[in-house]
Scaffold this motif. Structure first.
Motif, short mmCIF file in Angstrom:
data_model
loop_
_atom_site.label_atom_id
_atom_site.label_comp_id
_atom_site.label_asym_id
_atom_site.label_seq_id
_atom_site.Cartn_x
_atom_site.Cartn_y
_atom_site.Cartn_z
N ALA A 112 0.81 -1.21 0.00
CA ALA A 112 0.00 0.00 0.00
C ALA A 112 0.85 1.26 0.00
O ALA A 112 0.40 2.31 -0.49
N GLN A 113 2.04 1.20 0.54
CA GLN A 113 2.85 2.41 0.71
C GLN A 113 3.21 3.07 -0.61
O GLN A 113 3.40 4.28 -0.66
N ALA A 114 3.29 2.30 -1.67
CA ALA A 114 3.64 2.86 -2.98
C ALA A 114 2.38 3.26 -3.74
O ALA A 114 2.17 2.87 -4.89
N SER A 115 1.51 4.04 -3.10
CA SER A 115 0.28 4.47 -3.75
C SER A 115 -0.23 5.74 -3.07
O SER A 115 0.20 6.09 -1.97
N ASP A 116 -1.15 6.43 -3.74
CA ASP A 116 -1.76 7.64 -3.19
C ASP A 116 -3.06 7.34 -2.46
O ASP A 116 -3.49 8.12 -1.61
N LEU A 117 -3.69 6.22 -2.80
CA LEU A 117 -4.96 5.84 -2.19
C LEU A 117 -5.07 4.32 -2.25
O LEU A 117 -4.65 3.70 -3.24
N VAL A 118 -5.63 3.73 -1.20
CA VAL A 118 -5.79 2.27 -1.13
C VAL A 118 -7.27 1.94 -1.02
O VAL A 118 -7.96 2.45 -0.14
N VAL A 119 -7.75 1.09 -1.90
CA VAL A 119 -9.13 0.62 -1.86
C VAL A 119 -9.11 -0.80 -1.29
O VAL A 119 -8.41 -1.67 -1.80
N LEU A 120 -9.90 -1.02 -0.24
CA LEU A 120 -9.92 -2.33 0.39
C LEU A 120 -11.32 -2.68 0.86
O LEU A 120 -12.24 -1.87 0.80
#
Length: 226
Positions: free
Chosen positions: A107-115
């Motif tokens: 998740a750290q390599a992203s601007d937003l996480v969808v879960l």
């Protein structure tokens, strides 16, 4: 802030594919790249005095889990290709105790996480481990999707439950790309503790003015006593 990379933790179930499609639409709206992660629950390595005797059984179980995961990943990849060209889909075979940390790193390599919601609706601990890892360890904004089995239009009207805390301030700032594309954003403050703690009419007016400079369409804030 702009969204350039969106990560989504998905599976091949109906709600997982719906979550994938919603993440793809979000990525398309913001011209962002989509990374879809499929986590597969691998068996635990045998340990103790009988570990050697269980080696063959473990290898068979691990192979079966990987094969089932590959079938699910293939289904996800097909859906991702239809939803958004250029989407990246990767499979990770992980034991349960590895999942939370691995999800946080992804998740750290992203601007937003969808879960997904941390419910074991499918009798699997994966969603709960992903939720705990990403929310508590990644430091990235999270968007938790309901367990819809069909994609839904969402995000046109946003309600923000505000408190004058660092967590609320960070959450609202991280959500500006989503707030900016909404047709209407409304803030609700329940049981206000006063202007000195950022929970009063003047504090909300200042926040609304700040967000309007970012192109957010605000409704009048609502303050409700307990």
């Amino acid at each position: 802030m702009t969204l350039k990379t969106i990560s989504a933790f998905v599976d091949a179930g109906p709600d997982g594919l719906a979550r994938l499609e919603m993440a793809a639409k979000l990525a398309s709206t913001h011209e962002a790249a989509l990374q879809a992660h499929v986590l597969v629950l691998a068996p635990n390595l045998p340990s103790g005095m009988g570990a050697a005797a269980l080696a063959d059984a473990y290898a068979e179980a691990a192979a079966a889990a990987h094969e089932a995961g590959s079938a699910a990943t293939s289904k996800v990849r097909s859906a991702a290709d239809k939803a958004l060209s250029g989407s990246r889909v990767r499979q990770f075979d992980l034991q349960r105790e590895q999942m939370a940390a691995a999800a946080a790193v992804l998740a750290q390599a992203s601007d937003l996480v969808v879960l997904a919601q941390p419910e074991q609706q499918d009798h699997s601990p994966i969603d709960s481990e992903v939720f705990a890892g990403v929310l508590m360890r990644s430091g990235r904004p999270c968007l938790m999707a309901p367990r819809w089995e069909q994609p839904h239009a969402w995000g046109e009207r946003i309600l923000v439950a505000w408190k004058g805390t660092p967590e609320s301030a960070r959450a609202v700032q991280a959500a500006i790309p989503l707030l900016r594309t909404a047709k209407l954003v409304r803030f609700v403050l329940a049981d206000p503790r006063g202007e000195a703690l950022g929970e009063g009419p003047h504090a909300l007016a200042a926040l609304a003015e700040h967000l309007s400079r970012h192109g957010v369409r605000m409704d009048q804030p609502s303050i409700r006593a307990a």
